[in-house]
Design an enzyme around this catalytic site. Structure first.
Site, mmCIF file in Angstrom:
data_model
loop_
_atom_site.group_PDB
_atom_site.id
_atom_site.type_symbol
_atom_site.label_atom_id
_atom_site.label_comp_id
_atom_site.label_asym_id
_atom_site.label_seq_id
_atom_site.Cartn_x
_atom_site.Cartn_y
_atom_site.Cartn_z
ATOM 1 C CB ALA A 132 47.568 60.474 35.503
ATOM 2 C CD GLU A 135 38.743 60.173 36.863
ATOM 3 O OE1 GLU A 135 37.785 60.092 37.419
ATOM 4 O OE2 GLU A 135 38.890 60.638 35.746
ATOM 5 N N PRO A 136 39.529 57.514 41.079
ATOM 6 C CG PRO A 136 39.829 59.134 42.999
ATOM 7 C CD PRO A 136 40.089 59.227 41.617
ATOM 8 N N GLY A 139 38.625 52.566 37.567
ATOM 9 C CA GLY A 139 39.550 52.374 36.686
ATOM 10 C C GLY A 139 39.239 51.364 35.288
ATOM 11 C CD GLN A 285 55.393 8.759 38.107
ATOM 12 O OE1 GLN A 285 54.321 8.671 37.886
ATOM 13 N NE2 GLN A 285 56.025 8.609 36.699
ATOM 14 C CD GLU A 370 50.265 48.877 31.601
ATOM 15 O OE1 GLU A 370 50.102 48.615 30.300
ATOM 16 O OE2 GLU A 370 51.202 48.973 32.462
#
Ligand code: COS
Length: 406
Positions: A132, A135-136, A139, A285, A370
């Protein structure tokens, strides 16, 4: 069938080839039948965690000292597992990845008591883990996070919110990053392990996204957590978060690689039998050019992902540059590969329930979570500039001695 020629690359040894040889049939037997199941993601995730634990695969997510496979986390194994699971279903990969991400900070920085309490249960698939950080209010800018914890005797008391928390709502514990205020910014953060049933912790809202998985906003109100649940030292939270992400960003690239390989395989099979203008479209092709670019991007992504994983495993230390390059390139190029697969399928590619349609939805979040692609570029630039600055600081004489003129 996905290409396996990369297993002969020098990044791998026999243990990795054996792992892949055991994993492929297991995934085909245990996971494949649930690949199109997206209804009750909570139940499905719980099942996947239990199955992955029973199959022994979650032992790769923790160290040998606490029920795992190798003395330290083997990033190449984590990547092989994520790639193989993602090839089949994003949710099985998600279930595996979150057990790793939500326990790695404990593995790397936890006390012996915390490791003994949480890691064997993670390895057995009996403990659902979560990380965690966001946050609002943001990030990406971790140094400015606001969810606060104050010390009161033998406890920390947490007040604030976390959001976009994967496994939120089904996790048994959360590794929570909080502001403890030892110093301003990045040096005033800490990491605490909070059990899901800890009074004061509540699921404020469940969040639905285009590729559904358990996701929630957490609310902390006077949430008292024993001080023994601190990871590392107070004030080390930023480094704990970054060191954990250094490992897992490369594995996000591996998941993207699994999605991309699946998209290419689907496109190859379709192009071989679908006819247009009197011949299979694979004979045209323009389609061949697409297939070539897709294969090229997949190999380039694989090289970056397994270079990052090998660097961490073999050389150790900080791998921010390698890991960010792997995540950035593998996720961005997988999006392109999947988009081309949809194009090759034409209308059938956007039908709800088509494999490439699902991949199209599943890949998108990997370019955001991430660390967004933009953040990965910042990390790569910072690391590249720091290396150049360090090189400039080497006195000219020392440089000549090290690199004699040809
Ligand atoms: N390992 C160990 N230490 C690290 C580290 C790492 N990977 N990365 C940074 N640090 C250390 C730095 O060495 C520095 O320490 P010193 O001040 O002692 O030298 C400190 O942490 C601050 O580093 P830096 O100045 O590079 O941090 P920034 O505030 O510039 O932020 C970014 C760096 C933006 C890259 C970081 O905040 C980030 O990765 N953000 C994205 C977070 C994220 O992934 N959010 C998604 C939520 S998780 S799903």
């Amino acid at each position: 069938m996905p290409d396996k020629s990369f297993l002969a690359w020098p990044f791998f040894d026999e243990t990795h080839r054996r792992l892949k040889a055991r994993l492929d049939p297991w995934v085909a037997a245990e996971i494949a039948s649930r690949e199109h199941d997206e209804q009750d993601v909570d139940a499905l995730c719980r099942d996947f965690v239990r199955q992955l634990g029973a199959g022994g695969w979650l032992r790769y997510a923790v160290p040998a000292s606490h029920g795992g496979m190798s003395p330290t986390l083997d990033v190449r194994s984590l990547c092989l597992l994520r790639e193989t699971l993602a090839y089949r279903t994003g949710l099985a990969d998600f279930a595996f990845a979150m057990e790793g991400l939500g326990s790695a900070s404990i593995t790397l920085f936890g006390s012996e008591a915390l490791k003994a309490r949480y890691l064997p249960r993670v390895a057995a698939g009996k403990q659902i883990a979560a990380f965690a950080l966001s946050e609002p209010e943001g990030g990406s800018d971790v140094a400015s996070l606001q969810c606060a914890a104050r010390r009161e005797g033998d406890h920390y008391v947490i007040d604030g919110r976390k959001t976009w928390i994967s496994n939120g709502g089904i996790a048994d514990h959360y590794v929570v990053f909080v502001r403890t205020g030892e110093a301003p910014g990045a040096k005033g953060l800490s990491a605490l392990v909070v059990d899901a049933d800890n009074p004061g912790l509540r699921i404020a809202e469940r969040i639905r996204v285009i590729a559904p998985h358990p996701l929630a906003t957490l609310s902390f109100e006077g949430c008292r957590v024993p001080a023994t649940h601190l990871l590392g030292k107070a004030g080390e939270g930023f480094k704990i978060a970054m060191a954990t992400l250094d490992i897992f960003r490369a594995t996000v690239g591996a998941a993207a690689l699994g999605f991309a390989r699946r998209a290419l395989d689907e496109a190859l099979a379709y192009a071989a039998h679908r006819s247009a203008f009197g011949k299979p479209i694979a004979e045209h092709q323009l389609i061949q050019a697409k297939l070539a670019d897709m294969a090229l991007k997949i190999d380039a992504a694989a090289l970056l992902v397994y270079r990052a994983a090998w660097t961490k495993d073999a050389l150790g230390g900080r791998v921010s540059r390698e890991s960010s390059m792997a995540k950035l390139y593998a996720t961005e190029s997988a999006q392109e590969v999947i988009d081309e697969a949809v194009q090759i399928f034409g209308g059938i590619g956007v039908l709800s329930g088509a494999v490439v349609e699902r991949l199209y939805r599943e890949i998108r979040a990997l370019r955001i979570y991430e660390g967004t692609s933009e953040i990965q570029r910042l990390v790569i630039a910072a690391q590249t500039r720091a290396a150049a600055d360090a090189e400039r600081e080497v006195p000219p004489l020392a440089r000549e001695e090290r690199e004699p003129a040809a």
